[in-house]
Scaffold this motif. Structure first.
Motif, PDB file in Angstrom:
ATOM      1  N   LEU A 131      -1.489  42.193   7.520  1.00 15.65           N
ATOM      2  CA  LEU A 131      -2.790  42.709   7.092  1.00 15.65           C
ATOM      3  C   LEU A 131      -3.862  41.651   7.336  1.00 15.65           C
ATOM      4  CD1 LEU A 131      -4.075  45.215   5.695  1.00 15.65           C
ATOM      5  CD2 LEU A 131      -3.916  43.929   3.559  1.00 15.65           C
ATOM      6  N   VAL A 132      -4.879  42.014   8.115  1.00 15.00           N
ATOM      7  CA  VAL A 132      -5.934  41.068   8.476  1.00 15.00           C
ATOM      8  C   VAL A 132      -7.227  41.449   7.758  1.00 15.00           C
ATOM      9  CG1 VAL A 132      -7.314  40.121  10.368  1.00 15.00           C
ATOM     10  CG2 VAL A 132      -4.903  40.725  10.746  1.00 15.00           C
ATOM     11  N   ARG A 133      -7.842  40.489   7.092  1.00 16.35           N
ATOM     12  CA  ARG A 133      -9.156  40.701   6.482  1.00 16.35           C
ATOM     13  C   ARG A 133     -10.208  40.237   7.482  1.00 16.35           C
ATOM     14  NH1 ARG A 133      -8.321  42.581   1.725  1.00 16.35           N
ATOM     15  NH2 ARG A 133      -6.395  42.104   0.607  1.00 16.35           N
ATOM     16  N   LEU A 134     -11.026  41.157   7.927  1.00 21.51           N
ATOM     17  CA  LEU A 134     -11.952  40.891   9.023  1.00 21.51           C
ATOM     18  C   LEU A 134     -13.165  40.110   8.540  1.00 21.51           C
ATOM     19  CD1 LEU A 134     -11.792  44.457  10.575  1.00 21.51           C
ATOM     20  CD2 LEU A 134     -10.397  42.461  11.147  1.00 21.51           C
ATOM     21  N   ASP A 177      -9.237  36.093  13.085  1.00 24.14           N
ATOM     22  CA  ASP A 177      -9.548  36.437  11.698  1.00 24.14           C
ATOM     23  C   ASP A 177      -8.336  36.285  10.787  1.00 24.14           C
ATOM     24  OD1 ASP A 177     -12.137  36.928  12.352  1.00 24.14           O
ATOM     25  OD2 ASP A 177     -12.077  39.086  12.060  1.00 24.14           O
ATOM     26  N   SER A 178      -7.128  36.433  11.342  1.00 27.99           N
ATOM     27  CA  SER A 178      -5.932  36.283  10.521  1.00 27.99           C
ATOM     28  C   SER A 178      -5.623  34.827  10.209  1.00 27.99           C
ATOM     29  CB  SER A 178      -4.725  36.927  11.222  1.00 27.99           C
ATOM     30  OG  SER A 178      -4.294  36.148  12.326  1.00 27.99           O
ATOM     31  N   THR A 179      -6.217  33.896  10.966  1.00 34.63           N
ATOM     32  CA  THR A 179      -5.936  32.483  10.753  1.00 34.63           C
ATOM     33  C   THR A 179      -7.080  31.738  10.072  1.00 34.63           C
ATOM     34  OG1 THR A 179      -6.735  31.922  12.966  1.00 34.63           O
ATOM     35  CG2 THR A 179      -4.407  32.380  12.743  1.00 34.63           C
ATOM     36  N   ALA A 182     -10.629  32.299   4.308  1.00 32.60           N
ATOM     37  CA  ALA A 182     -11.617  33.180   3.688  1.00 32.60           C
ATOM     38  C   ALA A 182     -12.773  32.360   3.140  1.00 32.60           C
ATOM     39  CB  ALA A 182     -10.971  33.984   2.569  1.00 32.60           C
ATOM     40  N   ASP A 183     -13.970  32.936   3.156  1.00 31.28           N
ATOM     41  CA  ASP A 183     -15.142  32.260   2.615  1.00 31.28           C
ATOM     42  C   ASP A 183     -14.897  31.880   1.151  1.00 31.28           C
ATOM     43  OD1 ASP A 183     -16.453  32.565   5.003  1.00 31.28           O
ATOM     44  OD2 ASP A 183     -17.585  34.345   4.386  1.00 31.28           O
ATOM     45  N   GLY A 184     -15.190  30.634   0.830  1.00 30.90           N
ATOM     46  CA  GLY A 184     -15.043  30.181  -0.545  1.00 30.90           C
ATOM     47  C   GLY A 184     -13.659  29.710  -0.908  1.00 30.90           C
ATOM     48  N   SER A 185     -12.687  29.859   0.003  1.00 33.01           N
ATOM     49  CA  SER A 185     -11.326  29.405  -0.285  1.00 33.01           C
ATOM     50  C   SER A 185     -11.277  27.874  -0.248  1.00 33.01           C
ATOM     51  CB  SER A 185     -10.348  29.973   0.731  1.00 33.01           C
ATOM     52  OG  SER A 185     -10.605  29.426   2.023  1.00 33.01           O
ATOM     53  N   PRO A 186     -10.251  27.260  -0.856  1.00 29.64           N
ATOM     54  CA  PRO A 186     -10.152  25.794  -0.807  1.00 29.64           C
ATOM     55  C   PRO A 186     -10.151  25.240   0.615  1.00 29.64           C
ATOM     56  CG  PRO A 186      -8.685  26.657  -2.482  1.00 29.64           C
ATOM     57  CD  PRO A 186      -9.234  27.850  -1.737  1.00 29.64           C
ATOM     58  N   LEU A 187      -9.437  25.898   1.521  1.00 22.12           N
ATOM     59  CA  LEU A 187      -9.400  25.410   2.903  1.00 22.12           C
ATOM     60  C   LEU A 187     -10.774  25.515   3.546  1.00 22.12           C
ATOM     61  CD1 LEU A 187      -7.911  24.372   5.370  1.00 22.12           C
ATOM     62  CD2 LEU A 187      -7.230  26.730   5.880  1.00 22.12           C
ATOM     63  N   GLU A 188     -11.470  26.630   3.340  1.00 20.84           N
ATOM     64  CA  GLU A 188     -12.798  26.792   3.924  1.00 20.84           C
ATOM     65  C   GLU A 188     -13.755  25.727   3.387  1.00 20.84           C
ATOM     66  OE1 GLU A 188     -16.896  28.333   4.380  1.00 20.84           O
ATOM     67  OE2 GLU A 188     -15.815  28.059   2.511  1.00 20.84           O
ATOM     68  N   ALA A 220      -0.702  21.407   4.711  1.00 22.18           N
ATOM     69  CA  ALA A 220       0.021  22.561   5.249  1.00 22.18           C
ATOM     70  C   ALA A 220      -0.945  23.669   5.646  1.00 22.18           C
ATOM     71  CB  ALA A 220       1.023  23.072   4.220  1.00 22.18           C
ATOM     72  N   LEU A 221      -1.978  23.910   4.843  1.00 23.01           N
ATOM     73  CA  LEU A 221      -2.973  24.931   5.164  1.00 23.01           C
ATOM     74  C   LEU A 221      -3.744  24.559   6.424  1.00 23.01           C
ATOM     75  CD1 LEU A 221      -4.423  25.779   1.627  1.00 23.01           C
ATOM     76  CD2 LEU A 221      -2.877  27.173   3.011  1.00 23.01           C
ATOM     77  N   PHE A 222      -4.088  23.288   6.565  1.00 20.86           N
ATOM     78  CA  PHE A 222      -4.797  22.835   7.766  1.00 20.86           C
ATOM     79  C   PHE A 222      -3.932  23.037   9.012  1.00 20.86           C
ATOM     80  CE2 PHE A 222      -8.283  20.746   5.562  1.00 20.86           C
ATOM     81  CZ  PHE A 222      -9.274  20.703   6.534  1.00 20.86           C
ATOM     82  N   ARG A 223      -2.650  22.674   8.917  1.00 17.47           N
ATOM     83  CA  ARG A 223      -1.768  22.823  10.090  1.00 17.47           C
ATOM     84  C   ARG A 223      -1.620  24.283  10.479  1.00 17.47           C
ATOM     85  NH1 ARG A 223       0.920  18.481   7.571  1.00 17.47           N
ATOM     86  NH2 ARG A 223       2.275  19.907   6.418  1.00 17.47           N
ATOM     87  N   GLN A 224      -1.541  25.167   9.469  1.00 23.32           N
ATOM     88  CA  GLN A 224      -1.406  26.593   9.754  1.00 23.32           C
ATOM     89  C   GLN A 224      -2.657  27.151  10.433  1.00 23.32           C
ATOM     90  OE1 GLN A 224      -1.550  29.621   6.481  1.00 23.32           O
ATOM     91  NE2 GLN A 224       0.513  30.127   7.161  1.00 23.32           N
ATOM     92  N   ALA A 225      -3.834  26.718   9.978  1.00 22.44           N
ATOM     93  CA  ALA A 225      -5.091  27.283  10.472  1.00 22.44           C
ATOM     94  C   ALA A 225      -5.605  26.599  11.731  1.00 22.44           C
ATOM     95  CB  ALA A 225      -6.159  27.216   9.376  1.00 22.44           C
ATOM     96  N   THR A 226      -5.371  25.287  11.870  1.00 24.38           N
ATOM     97  CA  THR A 226      -5.974  24.537  12.972  1.00 24.38           C
ATOM     98  C   THR A 226      -4.978  23.891  13.914  1.00 24.38           C
ATOM     99  OG1 THR A 226      -6.102  22.385  11.818  1.00 24.38           O
ATOM    100  CG2 THR A 226      -7.869  23.980  11.385  1.00 24.38           C
ATOM    101  N   GLY A 227      -3.706  23.856  13.526  1.00 28.05           N
ATOM    102  CA  GLY A 227      -2.708  23.220  14.368  1.00 28.05           C
ATOM    103  C   GLY A 227      -2.562  21.740  14.135  1.00 28.05           C
TER     104      GLY A 227
END
Length: 289
Positions: A131-134, A177-179, A182-188, A220-227
Motif C-alpha cells: 500500500l503506497v501513500r501518494l 512515494d513508497s520509499t 511521510a511529512d512530519g515523520s522522524p525520518l523526514e 535503519a530508516l535512512f538505509r531503507q529510504a536512501t541506501g
C-alpha cells in the motif's frame, strides 16, 4: 468461474475505459521498448458503486489501482488492504485477488494493467509494503489522464511506445512515494535538518535524539529510504552543494571547502575524490552540458 464481477452492465457514469486489442499486445511484447512494459488496459471509474472483481487464478497482467476519493478493500497474498483517498497498490501478475468498492462510500479509482519483462520489478514494494501513500496525487492523476487520453485517441505501435513511457513514469513515481518518508515523520524531520545544515556536522546520536529515535533505528530508516546511513547521506548533500559552487562560482577550492563545512581543504579534497573519483580542480575543469 475464475472471475466474478458485479459491476453494472452499463458501467459507471463518466467512466473512461481503454482496452488494447490482444493481438496488438502480443506484437508490443515482442517489440523493442514495449517488450519491457506494455499497457494492456487503463481507465477511470468514478464513484464506482457495486464495483467488484474476483480473480481466483489471478490475471496475466500486473494491476495498479490508485484511489482518489471514497474507499474500498483489496485482498491478495493472504492480506487485506484498505484503499482510501491518496493511496495506491499494485497486484502482482498471477496472484489470486479480489477487490471491491465500499458500499457506504464508493471509490473513485484510476487503474491500469501492464505486462512486460520489467513490470514486476517496477511495481515491487520498495518500501516494504504494497500500500503506497501518494505524496503528489495531482501528478499521478495527470499521468493517468495523459495515458488514457493517448489510448482513447488511437492505438498504434507508436502510441503504445508513448503509453509505455507514461506508464514507466507513473510506476516509478509510485515506487518513489513508497520509499520517501511521510511529512512530519522522524525520518523526514531528520532529512530536513541535514539539508538545512550542509555547512555543519552533527553526530548520528544527536540527530537521533533530536527526532526521538535510537541511533540504530534512525540509521535503519535512512538505509531503507536512501541506501546509506545518516552520515553518508549528509556527505552526499555536502558534495552536491560543493559541485554547485564549483560549477557556478569562482570560489577557490578552500573557500568551497569552508562553505560546505570542511575546515581542512585537503580533507575536503580527499572526500571529494572518494565520491567523484577526481579532484575538485579536475571536476571544475571538465566540460559539461
Amino acid at each position: 468461474m475464475d472471475e466474478t464481477t458485479t459491476q453494472r452492465a452499463e458501467g459507471f457514469a463518466h467512466q473512461r475505459l481503454c482496452v488494447v486489442p490482444r493481438p496488438q499486445v502480443d506484437l508490443a511484447l515482442a517489440a523493442p521498448v514495449t517488450r519491457r512494459l506494455t499497457v494492456t488496459d487503463a481507465g477511470l471509474f468514478p464513484r464506482a458503486e457495486g464495483h467488484v472483481r474476483v480473480r481466483r487464478d489471478g490475471a496475466a497482467e500486473t494491476i495498479v489501482l490508485v484511489c482518489i476519493a471514497g474507499s474500498g478493500d483489496v485482498r491478495f497474498g493472504g492480506d487485506e488492504y484498505i484503499l482510501g483517498p491518496g493511496t495506491g497498490i499494485a497486484i502482482p501478475a498471477g496472484a489470486p485477488h479480489e477487490y471491491r468498492s465500499s458500499t457506504a462510500d464508493p471509490w473513485t479509482i484510476w487503474w491500469l494493467h501492464v505486462r512486460g519483462t520489467d513490470a514486476a520489478e517496477l511495481t515491487a514494494p520498495a518500501g516494504g509494503t504494497r500500500l503506497v501513500r501518494l505524496r503528489a496525487v495531482d501528478r499521478i492523476v495527470a499521468l493517468f489522464d495523459e495515458l488514457v487520453t493517448l489510448l482513447e485517441r488511437r492505438i498504434s505501435p507508436a502510441h503504445l511506445v508513448a503509453a509505455s513511457g507514461i506508464a514507466w513514469n507513473l510506476l516509478t513515481r509510485l515506487t518513489v512515494d513508497s520509499t520517501l518518508p511521510a511529512d512530519g515523520s522522524p525520518l523526514e524531520r531528520a532529512i530536513r535538518y541535514l539539508e538545512a545544515r550542509v555547512d555543519g556536522t552533527i553526530p548520528v546520536a544527536d540527530l537521533a535524539a533530536l527526532v526521538g529515535l535510537s541511533p540504530s533505528h534512525l540509521s535503519a530508516l535512512f538505509r531503507q529510504a536512501t541506501g546509506s546511513g545518516p552520515a553518508a547521506f549528509h556527505t552526499s548533500l555536502r558534495m552536491g552543494r560543493a559541485r554547485a559552487l564549483l560549477d557556478t562560482s569562482s570560489l577557490t577550492v578552500a573557500e568551497v571547502s569552508a562553505a560546505v563545512g570542511y575546515a581542512d581543504p585537503l580533507y575536503f579534497s580527499r572526500q571529494f575524490r572518494r565520491v567523484h573519483d577526481l579532484s575538485p580542480t579536475a571536476y571544475r575543469a571538465q566540460h559539461k552540458g
